[in-house]
Design an enzyme around this catalytic site. Structure first.
Site, PDB file in Angstrom:
ATOM      1  N   ASP A   1       2.483   3.387   2.954  1.00 53.12           N
ATOM      2  CA  ASP A   1       1.504   4.419   2.643  1.00 53.12           C
ATOM      3  C   ASP A   1       2.214   5.619   2.001  1.00 53.12           C
ATOM      4  O   ASP A   1       3.071   5.457   1.149  1.00 53.12           O
ATOM      5  CB  ASP A   1       0.714   4.805   3.889  1.00 53.12           C
ATOM      6  CG  ASP A   1      -0.652   5.417   3.569  1.00 53.12           C
ATOM      7  OD1 ASP A   1      -1.079   5.335   2.404  1.00 53.12           O
ATOM      8  OD2 ASP A   1      -1.302   5.953   4.478  1.00 53.12           O
TER       9      ASP A   1
ATOM     10  N   GLU B   1     -10.979   5.898   7.403  1.00 55.86           N
ATOM     11  CA  GLU B   1      -9.730   6.556   7.822  1.00 55.86           C
ATOM     12  C   GLU B   1     -10.065   7.876   8.507  1.00 55.86           C
ATOM     13  O   GLU B   1      -9.836   8.961   7.975  1.00 55.86           O
ATOM     14  CB  GLU B   1      -8.816   6.783   6.621  1.00 55.86           C
ATOM     15  CG  GLU B   1      -7.433   7.279   7.012  1.00 55.86           C
ATOM     16  CD  GLU B   1      -6.536   7.563   5.825  1.00 55.86           C
ATOM     17  OE1 GLU B   1      -5.371   7.922   6.047  1.00 55.86           O
ATOM     18  OE2 GLU B   1      -7.004   7.442   4.673  1.00 55.86           O
TER      19      GLU B   1
ATOM     20  N   HIS C   1       1.610   5.267  -2.323  1.00 61.58           N
ATOM     21  CA  HIS C   1       1.052   6.300  -3.198  1.00 61.58           C
ATOM     22  C   HIS C   1       2.225   6.969  -3.935  1.00 61.58           C
ATOM     23  O   HIS C   1       2.620   8.086  -3.611  1.00 61.58           O
ATOM     24  CB  HIS C   1       0.269   7.331  -2.398  1.00 61.58           C
ATOM     25  CG  HIS C   1      -0.983   6.792  -1.770  1.00 61.58           C
ATOM     26  ND1 HIS C   1      -2.217   6.878  -2.384  1.00 61.58           N
ATOM     27  CD2 HIS C   1      -1.190   6.146  -0.599  1.00 61.58           C
ATOM     28  CE1 HIS C   1      -3.137   6.321  -1.609  1.00 61.58           C
ATOM     29  NE2 HIS C   1      -2.537   5.862  -0.515  1.00 61.58           N
TER      30      HIS C   1
ATOM     31  N   HIS D   1       0.865  -1.194   0.000  1.00 57.30           N
ATOM     32  CA  HIS D   1       0.000   0.000   0.000  1.00 57.30           C
ATOM     33  C   HIS D   1       0.895   1.235   0.000  1.00 57.30           C
ATOM     34  O   HIS D   1       1.442   1.623   1.038  1.00 57.30           O
ATOM     35  CB  HIS D   1      -0.920  -0.005   1.223  1.00 57.30           C
ATOM     36  CG  HIS D   1      -1.904   1.122   1.273  1.00 57.30           C
ATOM     37  ND1 HIS D   1      -3.267   0.922   1.323  1.00 57.30           N
ATOM     38  CD2 HIS D   1      -1.732   2.470   1.299  1.00 57.30           C
ATOM     39  CE1 HIS D   1      -3.893   2.084   1.381  1.00 57.30           C
ATOM     40  NE2 HIS D   1      -2.971   3.050   1.369  1.00 57.30           N
TER      41      HIS D   1
ATOM     42  N   LYS E   1       1.997  10.585  -5.494  1.00 61.16           N
ATOM     43  CA  LYS E   1       2.047  11.754  -4.616  1.00 61.16           C
ATOM     44  C   LYS E   1       3.421  11.976  -3.988  1.00 61.16           C
ATOM     45  O   LYS E   1       3.707  13.060  -3.485  1.00 61.16           O
ATOM     46  CB  LYS E   1       1.041  11.595  -3.473  1.00 61.16           C
ATOM     47  CG  LYS E   1      -0.422  11.509  -3.839  1.00 61.16           C
ATOM     48  CD  LYS E   1      -1.253  11.380  -2.560  1.00 61.16           C
ATOM     49  CE  LYS E   1      -2.746  11.340  -2.832  1.00 61.16           C
ATOM     50  NZ  LYS E   1      -3.151  10.064  -3.455  1.00 61.16           N
TER      51      LYS E   1
END
Length: 453
Positions: A337, A240, A81, A79, A84
């Site tokens: 993350d 979340e 990103h 997991h 970003k």
């Protein structure tokens, strides 16, 4: 810096003497298992694969020795990103909370996200992960139109460019309401064409006693229908927040059971479950286990974001019920993350850091037990990969440490680790932060860097 205590074996075939590893990552212990869950063994590599796991003393005496140092399978990060990542210097979160993260990242994506600069940031992140010893990554990609038209082809190219070094999986992320109508069908088609995973975000809030919005269940069923029609797995950002009315997790499990969903479901975050009534917790976990769901927990990011109020010490860690989930038979993974963006100002895609911090935050010691699986075997299974274990016949993708005991391993950054890929010592090094400077200027992008939308 490379430690003189960690051997750097050469050649296609060799033995490593006196390795120590987590028994939960071996097919069978080759000797006694100590109170930290570790066992000692000799390890043989032939033609890039693990050819033998044997009791101490099996290897020839001239073979290099780890002297009881630890050997881990390469890490798996299920997991992230990457689209970003590393925008913090250009787009810091003004106050560190969730709303500030959304605002800063959205503004940055509108002003700056272009094909060349996103590729540079993502490649930087992949090189970091590779140097740390990660072999597979799943990245969520912001997938609202028109951004998806640029990011998905770009990451498909990165996936091909990194094949053989890091297995890269792609997953969509968009608000659940964006998956309704023609836009949702088009996104699901894009995910299917790209060999990806269908993902979205649930956004519920309020008080636990408040009824769920009337349109929530129809939208959730529609997401399931999109996945079913295309044979897609699901990977969902769920609950979340610290608002007890965010209780999509139970409804996702119940929907999967009612529809007899045959794909794999991974859910991430699930933060607020810790704040909800115990009866609801027990019911939710039972449904999740029955639905064969998997959970990925993001301890560093959620501690950073959740329960953040200026001038007030947080009262809540922001992470979910991992020990109760494991006890209920629900597989649990930990992952990086966000890294150095508005949702988390720190991180370097180092899964040893993730495991170290998860252990401290969530009290995953006394005993350590099977928790090393949460950054190796469990995320590999979630991604459908035969990785994350020390097994005869598996690729000799290993991370070697001079640290012998778990408290040694988790007390230092282990910057002297040695990474083996296919049985050969990797010469990958961490990229210099200065490489990103040209992409992180606060002004508008140059015409040549305009988004390819």
């Amino acid at each position: 810096m490379q430690s003189a205590l960690i051997p750097r074996p050469e050649g296609a075939s060799f033995w490593l003497r006196d390795a120590r590893g987590a028994a939960c990552l071996l097919d069978a212990p080759q000797g006694p298992v100590d109170h930290e869950g570790l066992t000692r063994f000799d390890l043989k590599v032939e033609d890039g694969r693990i050819a033998g796991l044997a009791p101490l003393g099996t290897a020839p005496p001239e073979a290099p020795s780890l002297e009881g140092g630890q050997a881990w399978p390469a890490f798996v990060d299920a997991h992230t990103h990457l689209d970003k990542g590393h925008i913090w210097q250009r787009a810091p979160n003004p106050n560190g909370d969730f709303a500030g993260a959304v605002s800063s990242v959205m503004a940055d994506s509108t002003a700056h996200w272009a094909e060349a600069e996103m590729e540079a940031r993502a490649d930087f992140a992949l090189r970091s992960a590779f140097a740390h010893g990660t072999t597979a990554i799943r990245t969520h990609l912001d997938s609202e139109v028109p951004l998806a038209r640029m990011s998905w082809p770009l990451f498909a190219r990165l996936r091909e460019a990194w094949a053989g070094r890091i297995t890269l999986q792609l997953c969509s992320i968009a608000p659940m309401e964006c998956l309704v109508g023609e836009e949702g069908a088009a996104l699901a088609d894009l995910v299917a064409r790209s060999g990806g995973v269908l993902g979205m975000v649930t956004r519920l809030g309020g008080d636990f006693a408040a009824p769920l919005p009337a349109d929530f269940q129809p939208m959730l069923d529609h997401v399931f229908a999109l996945a079913e029609a295309r044979g897609l797995d699901l990977d969902l950002h769920v609950d979340e927040s610290g608002e007890t009315g965010a209780r999509a997790l139970r409804e996702i499990a119940a929907t999967a059971l009612r529809r007899r969903f045959r794909g794999q479901i991974q859910v991430g975050h699930c933060c607020v479950l810790t704040l909800q009534p115990e009866a609801h917790q027990r019911e939710t976990l039972a449904l999740m286990a029955e639905a064969r769901m998997r959970v990925v927990v993001l301890p560093m990011c959620n501690m950073y974001l959740q329960d953040r109020v200026p001038g007030r010490t947080p009262r809540w860690r922001g992470v979910t019920l991992v020990q109760e989930m494991r006890a209920a038979g629900i597989p649990v993974s930990f992952a990086s993350d966000n890294t150095r963006d508005g949702f988390h100002a720190y991180g370097d895609l180092d899964m040893l850091e993730v495991y170290r911090e998860a252990t401290r935050i969530l009290h995953l010691d006394h005993p350590f037990g099977a928790w090393p699986r949460a950054v190796t075997a469990e995320p590999a299974a979630a991604m459908g990969l035969a990785a994350g274990r020390l097994s005869v016949g598996a690729p000799a993708d290993l991370v070697l440490f001079s640290a012998r005991h778990m408290t040694e391993l988790l007390s230092r950054p282990q910057s002297d680790r040695v990474v083996l890929r296919g049985g050969r010592v990797s010469d990958a090094t961490l990229p210099d932060w200065r490489e990103l400077d040209r992409w992180l200027q606060p002004g508008p992008p140059s015409p040549g860097d305009a988004p390819a939308r």
